[in-house]
Design a protein around this motif. Structure first.
Motif, mmCIF file in Angstrom:
data_model
loop_
_atom_site.group_PDB
_atom_site.id
_atom_site.type_symbol
_atom_site.label_atom_id
_atom_site.label_comp_id
_atom_site.label_asym_id
_atom_site.label_seq_id
_atom_site.Cartn_x
_atom_site.Cartn_y
_atom_site.Cartn_z
ATOM 1 N N VAL A 15 0.936 -1.212 0.019
ATOM 2 C CA VAL A 15 0.063 -0.189 -0.006
ATOM 3 C C VAL A 15 0.869 1.369 0.099
ATOM 4 O O VAL A 15 0.481 2.081 -0.911
ATOM 5 C CB VAL A 15 -1.107 0.002 1.109
ATOM 6 C CG1 VAL A 15 -1.584 1.308 1.372
ATOM 7 C CG2 VAL A 15 -1.910 -0.969 1.249
ATOM 8 N N LEU A 19 1.178 4.478 -2.615
ATOM 9 C CA LEU A 19 1.173 5.777 -2.148
ATOM 10 C C LEU A 19 2.273 6.680 -2.708
ATOM 11 O O LEU A 19 2.378 7.800 -2.889
ATOM 12 C CB LEU A 19 0.881 5.924 -0.544
ATOM 13 C CG LEU A 19 -0.045 5.482 0.102
ATOM 14 C CD1 LEU A 19 -0.335 5.345 1.291
ATOM 15 C CD2 LEU A 19 -1.468 6.137 -0.544
ATOM 16 N N VAL A 40 -1.610 4.113 7.734
ATOM 17 C CA VAL A 40 -2.323 2.969 6.856
ATOM 18 C C VAL A 40 -2.599 2.043 7.660
ATOM 19 O O VAL A 40 -1.982 1.514 8.561
ATOM 20 C CB VAL A 40 -1.116 2.508 5.812
ATOM 21 C CG1 VAL A 40 -1.836 1.474 5.239
ATOM 22 C CG2 VAL A 40 -0.706 3.893 4.758
ATOM 23 N N VAL A 73 -4.409 3.246 -4.372
ATOM 24 C CA VAL A 73 -4.526 2.235 -3.425
ATOM 25 C C VAL A 73 -5.571 1.030 -4.008
ATOM 26 O O VAL A 73 -5.282 -0.367 -3.846
ATOM 27 C CB VAL A 73 -4.975 2.539 -1.991
ATOM 28 C CG1 VAL A 73 -5.446 1.558 -1.132
ATOM 29 C CG2 VAL A 73 -3.947 3.482 -1.539
ATOM 30 N N VAL A 82 -11.415 1.387 -0.320
ATOM 31 C CA VAL A 82 -10.340 2.471 0.249
ATOM 32 C C VAL A 82 -11.275 3.558 0.865
ATOM 33 O O VAL A 82 -12.506 4.161 0.323
ATOM 34 C CB VAL A 82 -9.776 2.784 -1.007
ATOM 35 C CG1 VAL A 82 -8.535 3.886 -0.423
ATOM 36 C CG2 VAL A 82 -8.763 1.806 -1.508
#
Length: 386
Positions: A15, A19, A40, A73, A82
């Motif tokens: 993830v 990002l 996160v 994501v 998300v």
């Protein structure tokens, strides 16, 4: 036959890697590098919650950041949903971000004046107002950006600022992070103007020292990033701003805009001659409003006369002792005026029309030039013979 519905939950590493591909729309650097990722969290069913810091509470790009994070994501394998939560940086975090963007330097300096700068700086000047200097600036900038260059524009015409409307950023205000200013952008061009800080159409009533300080802030306090080209739209004449530019960015080159009219050409030549006193180079001359194409035939109607641009180029060549070329002649075209009023440069909306093609040709000549070695450090160290 049973279907295997088992799904592997995404890892935090995956993830965060996604990002890292999300750039802040104003600073144009990954949000992970800017310290904007607060947290996160990944649920067992693959739902991901990302908390993101905004630089200021009223950030105009909050929706853009949210959509970019969500899209990035969602592309990670195993993610089922998300959720993006927005927070705001503390004063300390903003100070750290500003210091990081300045490369750890506490003292502000004009980056384009440094010997290591590879940004080509062009000052678009004219002797008289009304010759189309700003429309030439905006269209050259937009054409360069369309060709893949990273371009910025400083609306240095403090009293007669008009670039935001012409470029399509009217009504948009810069974002401030501590003492750094993030410039808005449109059509791939970053831009800053005093008109972004004044209410409505209020006039700016300043004298010399305040003009110098405003220009210094535009050059030093604005986070421009790594630009290929910076264009400064100067006010007409040879006043305070022209002198300040020579002091703040001595390596800047001058692009003179004139019309074919004899009176305008004489004043334009006078404005260009300031380069002799400031020791700047004149990169060339652009003749605007060079003629009006007849709607019934192929003939050009010389509304403002002929030959003014070449006369200015020849006169400046003689005055400076260096060859000053006529880079292009821009015909009168209603589409150029309409595009300026609507914030849609003609080089983008109608690039093949006579005015659009001529402006793109000028942009190509300026954008393809390489910065010389003048003023640059060669990184050589004297060697002791003994």
């Amino acid at each position: 036959m049973a279907t295997d519905t088992y799904r592997t939950a995404p890892t935090e590493e995956a993830v965060r890697a996604a990002l890292a591909t999300v750039n802040d729309p104003e600073i144009n650097r990954p949000i992970t590098d800017l310290g904007m990722v607060k947290s996160v969290e990944i649920a067992a069913d693959g739902a991901v919650a990302v908390a993101v810091y905004l630089t200021v509470s009223g950030c105009p790009m909050r929706e853009t950041i949210t959509s970019r994070v969500t899209e990035a994501v969602q592309g990670v394998e195993g993610v089922t949903g998300v959720q993006v939560e927005l927070d705001v940086m503390s004063d300390e975090q903003r100070r750290e971000l500003a210091a990081s963007l300045r490369g750890g330097q506490a003292e502000r300096e004009v980056p384009f004046a440094q010997p290591s700068s590879l940004t080509r700086v062009y000052c678009v000047a004219s002797g008289k107002g009304g010759v189309g200097k700003s429309s030439v600036t905006v269209n050259i900038a937009a054409a360069m950006a369309a060709d893949g260059l990273k371009v910025g524009v400083v609306d240095a015409d403090i009293y007669g600022h008009s670039v935001p409307r012409m470029l399509g950023t009217e009504g948009r205000r810069p974002t401030q992070v501590e003492d750094m200013i993030m410039p808005p952008s449109a059509n791939g061009v970053k831009v800053i103007s005093i008109g972004m800080f004044t209410p409505g159409n209020a006039p700016v009533v300043w004298r010399g020292p305040m003009l110098h300080r405003a220009l210094q802030q535009f050059l030093a306090d604005v986070y421009w990033g790594d630009l290929d080209v910076l264009l400064l739209d100067l006010p007409p004449g040879t006043g305070d701003i022209a002198i300040s530019v020579a002091q703040l960015v001595p390596n800047a080159e001058i692009l003179v805009v004139t019309t074919p009219q004899q009176a305008a050409a004489e004043v334009a030549e006078r404005a260009g001659s300031i380069a002799v006193q400031t020791h700047q180079k004149i990169v060339g001359v652009v003749e605007n409003m060079s003629g009006l194409p007849c709607p019934h035939c192929d003939e050009m109607v010389d509304v403002f006369g002929t030959g003014g641009g070449q006369r200015v180029a020849d006169g400046l060549t003689q005055t400076t002792g260096a060859q000053v070329p006529l880079l292009g002649s821009i015909p009168i075209d209603v589409r150029l005026r309409e595009g300026s009023d609507e914030g849609k440069p003609v080089v983008l909306t109608d690039p093949e029309c006579p005015a659009g093609a001529a402006l793109r040709a000028v942009a190509g000549k300026l954008g393809g030039r390489q910065r010389g070695l003048q003023g640059m450090s060669l990184g050589l160290t004297p060697r002791n013979k003994f």
